[in-house]
Write a protein that holds these residues in place. Structure first.
Motif, PDB file in Angstrom:
ATOM      1  N   ILE A 161      13.250  -5.816   3.203  1.00 29.39           N
ATOM      2  CA  ILE A 161      13.861  -5.499   4.492  1.00 29.39           C
ATOM      3  C   ILE A 161      13.978  -3.991   4.621  1.00 29.39           C
ATOM      4  CG2 ILE A 161      15.951  -5.716   5.907  1.00 29.39           C
ATOM      5  CD1 ILE A 161      16.496  -8.361   4.390  1.00 29.39           C
ATOM      6  N   ARG A 162      13.488  -3.458   5.730  1.00 28.23           N
ATOM      7  CA  ARG A 162      13.625  -2.017   5.979  1.00 28.23           C
ATOM      8  C   ARG A 162      15.056  -1.715   6.408  1.00 28.23           C
ATOM      9  NH1 ARG A 162       9.654   0.754  10.207  1.00 28.23           N
ATOM     10  NH2 ARG A 162      10.824  -0.559  11.653  1.00 28.23           N
ATOM     11  N   LEU A 163      15.643  -0.701   5.769  1.00 21.08           N
ATOM     12  CA  LEU A 163      17.023  -0.335   6.047  1.00 21.08           C
ATOM     13  C   LEU A 163      17.164   0.976   6.806  1.00 21.08           C
ATOM     14  CD1 LEU A 163      18.738  -1.137   2.605  1.00 21.08           C
ATOM     15  CD2 LEU A 163      18.372  -2.662   4.558  1.00 21.08           C
ATOM     16  N   ALA A 164      16.177   1.872   6.705  1.00 19.45           N
ATOM     17  CA  ALA A 164      16.309   3.191   7.343  1.00 19.45           C
ATOM     18  C   ALA A 164      14.935   3.729   7.700  1.00 19.45           C
ATOM     19  CB  ALA A 164      17.045   4.171   6.421  1.00 19.45           C
ATOM     20  N   GLU A 165      14.930   4.637   8.682  1.00 19.79           N
ATOM     21  CA  GLU A 165      13.678   5.163   9.224  1.00 19.79           C
ATOM     22  C   GLU A 165      13.932   6.487   9.931  1.00 19.79           C
ATOM     23  OE1 GLU A 165      13.040   2.642  13.133  1.00 19.79           O
ATOM     24  OE2 GLU A 165      14.083   1.463  11.596  1.00 19.79           O
ATOM     25  N   ASN A 166      12.847   7.189  10.262  1.00 23.43           N
ATOM     26  CA  ASN A 166      12.906   8.278  11.238  1.00 23.43           C
ATOM     27  C   ASN A 166      11.550   8.378  11.923  1.00 23.43           C
ATOM     28  OD1 ASN A 166      11.228   9.803   9.542  1.00 23.43           O
ATOM     29  ND2 ASN A 166      12.836  11.240   8.935  1.00 23.43           N
ATOM     30  N   ASN A 167      11.397   9.329  12.842  1.00 22.60           N
ATOM     31  CA  ASN A 167      10.170   9.405  13.632  1.00 22.60           C
ATOM     32  C   ASN A 167       8.984   9.938  12.842  1.00 22.60           C
ATOM     33  OD1 ASN A 167      11.431   8.434  15.943  1.00 22.60           O
ATOM     34  ND2 ASN A 167      12.036  10.482  16.623  1.00 22.60           N
ATOM     35  N   VAL A 168       9.256  10.607  11.728  1.00 25.28           N
ATOM     36  CA  VAL A 168       8.182  11.201  10.932  1.00 25.28           C
ATOM     37  C   VAL A 168       7.616  10.199   9.934  1.00 25.28           C
ATOM     38  CG1 VAL A 168       7.567  13.144   9.427  1.00 25.28           C
ATOM     39  CG2 VAL A 168       9.359  13.419  11.154  1.00 25.28           C
ATOM     40  N   THR A 227      16.964  14.302   9.086  1.00 20.79           N
ATOM     41  CA  THR A 227      17.822  13.222   9.574  1.00 20.79           C
ATOM     42  C   THR A 227      17.096  11.886   9.455  1.00 20.79           C
ATOM     43  OG1 THR A 227      18.846  14.749  11.137  1.00 20.79           O
ATOM     44  CG2 THR A 227      19.201  12.406  11.509  1.00 20.79           C
ATOM     45  N   VAL A 228      17.804  10.909   8.912  1.00 22.56           N
ATOM     46  CA  VAL A 228      17.291   9.545   8.779  1.00 22.56           C
ATOM     47  C   VAL A 228      18.305   8.610   9.420  1.00 22.56           C
ATOM     48  CG1 VAL A 228      16.792   7.715   7.110  1.00 22.56           C
ATOM     49  CG2 VAL A 228      15.944  10.026   6.707  1.00 22.56           C
ATOM     50  N   TYR A 229      17.806   7.541  10.054  1.00 20.27           N
ATOM     51  CA  TYR A 229      18.662   6.642  10.820  1.00 20.27           C
ATOM     52  C   TYR A 229      18.633   5.234  10.235  1.00 20.27           C
ATOM     53  CZ  TYR A 229      18.077  10.452  14.137  1.00 20.27           C
ATOM     54  OH  TYR A 229      18.049  11.689  14.715  1.00 20.27           O
ATOM     55  N   LYS A 230      19.786   4.603  10.265  1.00 21.89           N
ATOM     56  CA  LYS A 230      19.864   3.205   9.863  1.00 21.89           C
ATOM     57  C   LYS A 230      19.031   2.352  10.823  1.00 21.89           C
ATOM     58  CE  LYS A 230      23.284  -0.509   9.250  1.00 21.89           C
ATOM     59  NZ  LYS A 230      24.733  -0.850   9.278  1.00 21.89           N
ATOM     60  N   ASN A 280       0.827  -1.203   0.000  1.00 23.64           N
ATOM     61  CA  ASN A 280       0.000   0.000   0.000  1.00 23.64           C
ATOM     62  C   ASN A 280       0.866   1.260   0.000  1.00 23.64           C
ATOM     63  OD1 ASN A 280      -2.535  -1.332   0.104  1.00 23.64           O
ATOM     64  ND2 ASN A 280      -2.312  -1.609   2.309  1.00 23.64           N
ATOM     65  N   VAL A 281       0.401   2.272  -0.707  1.00 22.54           N
ATOM     66  CA  VAL A 281       0.972   3.617  -0.665  1.00 22.54           C
ATOM     67  C   VAL A 281      -0.147   4.552  -0.239  1.00 22.54           C
ATOM     68  CG1 VAL A 281       2.027   5.469  -2.010  1.00 22.54           C
ATOM     69  CG2 VAL A 281       2.679   3.096  -2.445  1.00 22.54           C
ATOM     70  N   TYR A 282       0.128   5.414   0.728  1.00 26.68           N
ATOM     71  CA  TYR A 282      -0.936   6.197   1.335  1.00 26.68           C
ATOM     72  C   TYR A 282      -0.355   7.480   1.922  1.00 26.68           C
ATOM     73  CZ  TYR A 282       1.199   3.502   5.075  1.00 26.68           C
ATOM     74  OH  TYR A 282       2.116   2.903   5.896  1.00 26.68           O
ATOM     75  N   ARG A 283      -1.246   8.368   2.302  1.00 17.62           N
ATOM     76  CA  ARG A 283      -0.849   9.644   2.876  1.00 17.62           C
ATOM     77  C   ARG A 283      -0.109   9.423   4.192  1.00 17.62           C
ATOM     78  NH1 ARG A 283      -1.355  15.048   0.749  1.00 17.62           N
ATOM     79  NH2 ARG A 283      -1.276  16.489   2.510  1.00 17.62           N
ATOM     80  N   ASN A 284       1.072  10.021   4.326  1.00 18.95           N
ATOM     81  CA  ASN A 284       1.795   9.950   5.594  1.00 18.95           C
ATOM     82  C   ASN A 284       1.151  10.901   6.605  1.00 18.95           C
ATOM     83  OD1 ASN A 284       4.047   8.783   7.009  1.00 18.95           O
ATOM     84  ND2 ASN A 284       4.988  10.807   7.007  1.00 18.95           N
TER      85      ASN A 284
END
Length: 241
Positions: A159-166, A124-127, A111-115
């Motif tokens: 596999i998810r490689l990176a993320e942030n709180n937003v 800033t993005v984190y591993k 799915n692709v949807y509104r964030n």
């Protein structure tokens, strides 16, 4: 020396190929493009008008202002996603950038949807934690350019490689040949100018994680360097398959 056949899907007029152009040329790449932005919205695109998958060694899918779900206004999205599925079924190298990462995910059933919040600007993005050793290895912390309202679920088997709180899903990989980015590692000073001009005209973005356009206009050349290196390394990784 055998030519590396690189094809890219472009959705924004004037955007160009981004920060990896010089690197691909150093790899003796022959670069071609499908310019979806040039098609009338009601144009009936035949999938056979797109390149044969055997003629593409690396696919790069660029960003765009449309949603992957907006097939009514952009009916060629259906054909683009069908072609992406056909290409990925052959286990060939691909990289998706923002809309491109969303298109790959959606083509594979995610799915692709509104964030919840829009992201625009240097963020800033984190591993992600506990990434398997065989995966594409990212820096622990990255300063990258964001320009999105929507996000994607991680495709099945990815596999998810990176993320942030937003926005939880910032980078993913499928096998060893596909990497999808939510952000824009390909951004250059020239393409940032185009993004800014479009936003000044359309006034689409607002909220806590949207940087002022006047601030973005002061971006320095070295601000773009980490994204450029990240994309070049991603190209190396997917081409090793």
């Amino acid at each position: 020396m055998k030519k590396l056949k690189v094809h890219y899907f472009q959705h924004i007029t004037g955007e160009g190929f981004g920060s990896c152009y010089d690197y691909l040329k150093s790899l003796n790449a022959e670069i071609t493009a499908t310019e979806f932005f040039a098609l009338p919205k009601d144009f009936h695109l035949d999938i056979d008008a797109l390149p044969h998958i055997d003629d593409v060694d690396l696919l790069i899918i660029m960003g765009g202002e449309m949603s992957v779900n907006d097939e009514v206004n952009y009916p060629w999205l259906k054909i683009e996603k069908r072609w992406i599925r056909r290409y990925l079924a052959a286990f060939k190298p691909a990289i998706g950038l923002c809309l491109g990462g969303q298109l790959i995910a959606n083509a594979l059933g995610a799915n692709v949807y509104r964030n919840t919040m829009q992201e625009l600007g240097w963020t800033t993005v984190y591993k992600s934690a506990a990434i398997p050793e065989f995966c594409f290895q990212l820096p622990l912390v990255m300063q990258v350019m964001q320009w999105h309202s929507e996000t994607f679920d991680i495709p099945k088997g990815a596999i998810r490689l990176a993320e942030n709180n937003v926005c939880a899903n910032q980078v993913y990989q499928i096998g060893k040949n596909v990497i999808g980015f939510q952000f824009h590692p390909e951004i250059t000073p020239q393409s940032l100018e185009i993004f800014i001009e479009h936003e000044e005209d359309q006034q689409v973005f607002q909220g806590q994680y949207v940087q002022a356009l006047d601030y973005l206009k002061t971006s320095q050349k070295n601000d773009f360097e980490q994204g450029r290196q990240l994309l070049n390394h991603a190209i190396d990784y997917v081409l090793q398959t």
